[in-house]
Motif scaffolding. Structure first.
Motif, PDB file in Angstrom:
ATOM      1  N   UNK A   4       0.849  -1.187   0.000  1.00  0.00           N
ATOM      2  CA  UNK A   4       0.000   0.000   0.000  1.00  0.00           C
ATOM      3  C   UNK A   4       0.888   1.241   0.000  1.00  0.00           C
ATOM      4  N   UNK A   5       0.720   2.094  -1.013  1.00  0.00           N
ATOM      5  CA  UNK A   5       1.439   3.367  -1.005  1.00  0.00           C
ATOM      6  C   UNK A   5       0.591   4.384  -0.254  1.00  0.00           C
TER       7      UNK A   5
ATOM      8  N   UNK B 237      -1.813   7.408   5.231  1.00  0.00           N
ATOM      9  CA  UNK B 237      -2.890   8.358   4.969  1.00  0.00           C
ATOM     10  C   UNK B 237      -4.254   7.758   5.259  1.00  0.00           C
ATOM     11  N   UNK B 238      -5.276   8.535   5.011  1.00  0.00           N
ATOM     12  CA  UNK B 238      -6.642   8.116   5.339  1.00  0.00           C
ATOM     13  C   UNK B 238      -7.033   6.832   4.616  1.00  0.00           C
TER      14      UNK B 238
ATOM     15  N   UNK C  94       7.979   9.055   6.262  1.00  0.00           N
ATOM     16  CA  UNK C  94       8.779   9.428   7.441  1.00  0.00           C
ATOM     17  C   UNK C  94       8.904   8.233   8.378  1.00  0.00           C
ATOM     18  N   UNK C  95       9.899   8.292   9.244  1.00  0.00           N
ATOM     19  CA  UNK C  95      10.075   7.218  10.225  1.00  0.00           C
ATOM     20  C   UNK C  95       8.899   7.189  11.201  1.00  0.00           C
ATOM     21  N   UNK C  96       8.364   8.353  11.515  1.00  0.00           N
ATOM     22  CA  UNK C  96       7.197   8.418  12.405  1.00  0.00           C
ATOM     23  C   UNK C  96       6.016   7.652  11.795  1.00  0.00           C
ATOM     24  N   UNK C  97       5.838   7.787  10.497  1.00  0.00           N
ATOM     25  CA  UNK C  97       4.756   7.067   9.822  1.00  0.00           C
ATOM     26  C   UNK C  97       5.041   5.571   9.745  1.00  0.00           C
TER      27      UNK C  97
ATOM     28  N   UNK D  15      -1.484  -4.369  -5.180  1.00  0.00           N
ATOM     29  CA  UNK D  15      -0.929  -3.042  -4.910  1.00  0.00           C
ATOM     30  C   UNK D  15      -2.094  -2.068  -4.796  1.00  0.00           C
ATOM     31  N   UNK D  16      -2.139  -1.324  -3.691  1.00  0.00           N
ATOM     32  CA  UNK D  16      -3.160  -0.294  -3.518  1.00  0.00           C
ATOM     33  C   UNK D  16      -2.443   1.046  -3.506  1.00  0.00           C
ATOM     34  N   UNK D  17      -2.710   1.881  -4.497  1.00  0.00           N
ATOM     35  CA  UNK D  17      -2.117   3.209  -4.577  1.00  0.00           C
ATOM     36  C   UNK D  17      -3.088   4.243  -4.062  1.00  0.00           C
ATOM     37  N   UNK D  18      -2.851   4.704  -2.857  1.00  0.00           N
ATOM     38  CA  UNK D  18      -3.796   5.642  -2.240  1.00  0.00           C
ATOM     39  C   UNK D  18      -3.575   7.053  -2.706  1.00  0.00           C
TER      40      UNK D  18
END
Length: 120
Positions: free
Chosen positions: A51-52, A56-57, A79-82, A117-120
């Motif tokens: 999932x890209x 995100x939502x 980011x590393x936080x994500x 593959x899910x491209x958000x």
């Protein structure tokens, strides 16, 4: 799509009078993720899903649907936080595309390829 929305609302209650319930899992975010993963992707137990925009939502909901369907799910984020957030959602792994070598890291996580593959 309307049929899915009606089934979902019949189980969850009628939230149409509260605009704060419109976004999120019961709104377009959830519907987009559900339709993309379940109706289009048709995931099977044991498949590998990437999932890209996974933090995100839509991406985070799609990733969780993939886990519910029994997939190994890996996220791509910025980011590393994500990355830490995605791991807290019990994804099987995540990579930060802003780090050098992220594609190699993703390949190491999915050595036999990707089924969905899910491209958000």
């Amino acid at each position: 799509m309307q049929e899915f929305g009606n089934r979902l609302l019949s189980k969850a209650g009628n939230f149409s009078s509260h605009t704060s319930f419109t976004p999120g899992v019961l709104g377009l975010t959830g519907l987009t993720s559900y339709m993309g993963v379940v109706e289009v992707g048709k995931p099977q137990q044991g498949q590998v899903m990437v999932v890209s925009a996974a933090a995100g939502a839509c991406g985070s909901v799609a990733a969780q649907i993939g886990k519910i369907k029994g997939c190994q799910v890996f996220g791509i984020c910025g980011s590393q936080e994500k990355v830490d957030y995605l791991l807290s959602l019990n994804l099987d792994g995540a990579v930060n595309y802003k780090e050098a070598g992220w594609a190699s890291k993703l390949h190491a996580l999915c050595p036999n390829g990707v089924d969905l593959y899910f491209g958000a």
